[in-house]
Design an enzyme around this catalytic site. Sequence first.
Site, PDB file in Angstrom:
ATOM      1  N   THR A 192     100.447  26.275   8.457  1.00 58.11           N
ATOM      2  CA  THR A 192     101.475  26.561   7.516  1.00 58.11           C
ATOM      3  C   THR A 192     101.090  26.650   6.093  1.00 58.11           C
ATOM      4  OG1 THR A 192     102.770  25.132   9.194  1.00 58.11           O
ATOM      5  CG2 THR A 192     103.646  25.411   6.354  1.00 58.11           C
ATOM      6  N   ASP A 223     110.900  20.989   7.643  1.00 57.08           N
ATOM      7  CA  ASP A 223     110.172  20.057   6.468  1.00 57.08           C
ATOM      8  C   ASP A 223     110.243  21.578   5.613  1.00 57.08           C
ATOM      9  OD1 ASP A 223     107.535  20.696   7.066  1.00 57.08           O
ATOM     10  OD2 ASP A 223     107.219  19.565   5.244  1.00 57.08           O
ATOM     11  N   THR A 245     103.480  17.264   9.832  1.00 60.75           N
ATOM     12  CA  THR A 245     104.334  16.785  10.733  1.00 60.75           C
ATOM     13  C   THR A 245     105.514  16.412  10.158  1.00 60.75           C
ATOM     14  OG1 THR A 245     104.005  14.292  10.231  1.00 60.75           O
ATOM     15  CG2 THR A 245     102.862  15.629  12.175  1.00 60.75           C
ATOM     16  N   GLY A 246     106.570  18.155  10.139  1.00 62.61           N
ATOM     17  CA  GLY A 246     107.684  18.288   9.162  1.00 62.61           C
ATOM     18  C   GLY A 246     108.560  16.812   9.407  1.00 62.61           C
TER      19      GLY A 246
HETATM   20  N1  ASP Z   1     105.080  21.895   8.479  1.00 63.13           N
HETATM   21  C1  ASP Z   1     105.212  22.398   8.581  1.00 63.13           C
HETATM   22  C2  ASP Z   1     106.763  22.373  10.164  1.00 63.13           C
HETATM   23  O1  ASP Z   1     107.366  20.607  10.633  1.00 63.13           O
HETATM   24  C3  ASP Z   1     104.942  22.826  10.388  1.00 63.13           C
HETATM   25  C4  ASP Z   1     103.236  22.660   9.385  1.00 63.13           C
HETATM   26  O2  ASP Z   1     102.858  22.448   8.675  1.00 63.13           O
HETATM   27  O3  ASP Z   1     102.610  22.686  10.199  1.00 63.13           O
HETATM   28  O4  ASP Z   1     107.896  23.067  10.625  1.00 63.13           O
END
Ligand code: ASP
Length: 325
Positions: A192, A223, A245-246
């Site tokens: 991300t 998130d 982990t959102g």
């Molecule tokens: N935080 C992102 C989500 O949960 C995923 C990531 O950062 O890889 O969508």
Amino acid sequence: MNATPVIAIHGGAGTILRSAMNTETEARYHAALAEILRAGERILADGGSALDAVTEAVRLLEDCPLFNAGHGAVFTAAGTHELDASVMDGATLDAGSISCVTRVKNPVLAARRVLDVSDHVMFTAEGAEAFAQAQRLEFVDPSYFRTEARYEQWLKARGTSRTMLDHDAQTFAFSNTPPEDDPIDPAKKFGTVGAVALDAHGHVAAATSTGGITNKQAGRVGDAPLIGAGCYANDATCAVSTTGTGEMFIRMLAAYDVSAQMEYRGVSLEAAASDVVMNKLPRIEGRGGLVAVDAQGNVALTFNTEGMYRGYARVGEPPVTAIYR
Ligand code: ASP
């Protein structure tokens, strides 16, 4: 006198396992991060706003296939792409966000238009696309987001009914124990994206964009587009963009918690970021990291995974990039 303007970016926490990384791939990541930092640095050097610098940096990260946002986003369980993005201005506390879009080329530009012109903060799915269309933003066929690496990654995840952090060496989003039958080639995990900046006028801003988690259920929102969880900015404290982990970052209001700890406990940016990432998130098995800046020009690049694609650049100085601890 205001502190020297600075921009910091991330391309996801977790990374290709160090053991699976080769020199050439590593160099490509460093080069991509440095180039994007220089673009943000130029905007800040010209007296541009932190808001413009983070928007442009995240747009470039979305266009880069190495990272899980825009072109190169991960697949949902339905074999589609659903993109989320957000942006926040620390000077005004204005914010804009969109989630679950499937055809907007640069989700961060849609989030930015929400911030600039709308009375609302967040649009989702068809409503977000209608808004983006009315704003004359660029639309693409959904196949634009597809890359071969992501597709192969999804084929391995598909049918396991397990979602996974697309880039995390430990693979499964909701387990700390990597299973023996790890369905994702560690060399195919990416991340991300996000950016934070402090400009010459003393204002901070943050932006975050993602394809989410590989094999996520259609309609799942993480998130990244949630103000306070994946993105937050306030001149009085700091600007934060998260990755990981959102679900855990949402439950912990991770980005806002960094700001709140500075405001209520009077601790430094570094101490607040470290408490959230190294102490509070692990208590609920939250894995990932964040980048943050404050109005004094302090930078925090904090993560509890093996690595996080990251870097920062102070105006007048060469960019600094890193991947592993
Ligand atoms: N935080 C992102 C989500 O949960 C995923 C990531 O950062 O890889 O969508």
